[in-house]
Motif scaffolding. Structure first.
Motif, mmCIF file in Angstrom:
data_model
loop_
_atom_site.group_PDB
_atom_site.id
_atom_site.type_symbol
_atom_site.label_atom_id
_atom_site.label_comp_id
_atom_site.label_asym_id
_atom_site.label_seq_id
_atom_site.Cartn_x
_atom_site.Cartn_y
_atom_site.Cartn_z
ATOM 1 N N ILE A 17 0.832 -1.205 0.000
ATOM 2 C CA ILE A 17 0.000 0.000 0.000
ATOM 3 C C ILE A 17 0.868 1.257 0.000
ATOM 4 C CG2 ILE A 17 -1.635 1.331 1.410
ATOM 5 C CD1 ILE A 17 -2.737 -1.490 2.309
ATOM 6 N N GLU A 18 1.907 1.254 0.837
ATOM 7 C CA GLU A 18 2.714 2.467 0.988
ATOM 8 C C GLU A 18 3.791 2.626 -0.082
ATOM 9 O OE1 GLU A 18 4.317 2.636 4.941
ATOM 10 O OE2 GLU A 18 2.368 3.118 5.828
ATOM 11 N N ARG A 19 4.298 1.521 -0.582
ATOM 12 C CA ARG A 19 5.447 1.601 -1.487
ATOM 13 C C ARG A 19 5.204 0.990 -2.851
ATOM 14 N NH1 ARG A 19 8.343 5.773 -0.586
ATOM 15 N NH2 ARG A 19 8.619 6.121 1.628
ATOM 16 N N ASP A 21 3.280 0.043 -6.588
ATOM 17 C CA ASP A 21 2.907 0.856 -7.743
ATOM 18 C C ASP A 21 1.563 0.397 -8.322
ATOM 19 O OD1 ASP A 21 3.564 -1.520 -8.952
ATOM 20 O OD2 ASP A 21 4.871 -0.648 -10.484
ATOM 21 N N VAL A 22 0.733 -0.230 -7.483
ATOM 22 C CA VAL A 22 -0.600 -0.636 -7.919
ATOM 23 C C VAL A 22 -1.629 0.073 -7.046
ATOM 24 C CG1 VAL A 22 -2.194 -2.559 -8.265
ATOM 25 C CG2 VAL A 22 0.259 -2.882 -8.672
ATOM 26 N N ASP A 94 -2.390 9.084 -1.438
ATOM 27 C CA ASP A 94 -1.465 9.275 -0.321
ATOM 28 C C ASP A 94 -0.910 7.939 0.168
ATOM 29 O OD1 ASP A 94 -3.646 8.291 1.005
ATOM 30 O OD2 ASP A 94 -3.663 9.817 2.566
ATOM 31 N N CYS A 95 -0.083 8.026 1.198
ATOM 32 C CA CYS A 95 0.648 6.854 1.690
ATOM 33 C C CYS A 95 -0.303 5.685 1.973
ATOM 34 C CB CYS A 95 1.459 7.216 2.939
ATOM 35 S SG CYS A 95 0.564 8.175 4.184
ATOM 36 N N ASP A 96 -1.420 5.965 2.601
ATOM 37 C CA ASP A 96 -2.381 4.907 2.964
ATOM 38 C C ASP A 96 -3.353 4.590 1.827
ATOM 39 O OD1 ASP A 96 -1.308 4.950 5.521
ATOM 40 O OD2 ASP A 96 -2.702 6.491 6.200
ATOM 41 N N GLN A 97 -3.303 5.343 0.753
ATOM 42 C CA GLN A 97 -4.235 5.185 -0.373
ATOM 43 C C GLN A 97 -5.690 5.298 0.082
ATOM 44 O OE1 GLN A 97 -3.397 2.673 -3.675
ATOM 45 N NE2 GLN A 97 -1.336 2.137 -3.008
#
Lengths: 145, 145
Positions: A17-19, A21-22, A94-97
């Motif tokens: 989620i954080e890193r 690319d999907v 964002d980081c957490d999507q």
């Protein structure tokens, strides 16, 4: 039109989620996530509204910002009545999507707010207080970076 | 510390809410409203988080951004552990007074995101799709206006 489920991948690990690319957006228990819209030219925050999966999919696929209006309980193509559509220049998550940032150009009369103001954020907190102690608002400079 | 009720006036008419100069914030059924934070210097959107009445009052009164962390279920002074506090330069509210825009300076190492990124919005939607059709994310330029 139901949102194409394939456009959004299932939630993975925190690392995914954080890193990753999907795109794995997380909608709240009400099926919505907050979307902030800024003016692609001035960077001013124009509005904050809500998207469900269908609104987010429509925004991605059409290049025009769509939201879910909680008061009217339906999909809302921004500017559908006023002509002030928001043409998407970029969509970030964002980081957490679990939030969306849309950089857009305001078309039509250039007003993103239903009041006719360019931005919905046309008032700023002042240090003044009412007799009862409530914070007072003052007109905000616009655009402001 | 409970939020001083006096700081927030009761909701008035639509005219009061949209055109008045008294702060009448509306919190959701969960007691929260969304707050977007931008970098006062670059205008970049740094994060989107949640405030309850106490967090909003603390933000106004201390000049440092406070939020309600839904995952931890408590008030969260941004940067309390990392030192990357957000010093408030301006607080705006929107037409409906149900969202907050905070313009702030990031102190400490200058990273607003817990991942160490300057902004939580470090990924942008790409036109690429996975084999299953999911949208791919790409690194975003930062800062971007």
């Amino acid at each position: 039109m139901p949102a194409p489920p394939a456009l959004f991948a299932p939630r993975g690990t925190t690392e995914d989620i954080e890193r990753g690319d999907v795109f794995q957006p997380k909608f709240g228990s009400d099926g919505l996530l907050p979307a902030v819209v800024t003016d692609a030219a001035t960077a001013e925050v124009l509005m904050l509204a809500w998207m469900n999966a269908e609104a987010l999919a429509l925004t991605i696929e059409t290049g025009l910002a769509h939201f879910w209006t909680r008061s009217r309980g339906r999909i809302w193509k921004k500017g559908e009545e006023s002509g002030n559509v928001l043409r998407v220049r970029e969509i970030r998550t964002d980081c957490d999507q679990d939030a969306i940032w849309v950089r857009a150009d305001v078309e039509g009369a250039g007003a993103a707010c239903h009041t006719g103001e360019r931005s919905c954020f046309y008032r700023t907190m002042s240090p003044q207080r009412t007799a009862a102690g409530a914070a007072r608002l003052a007109p905000a400079a616009s655009p402001r970076t």
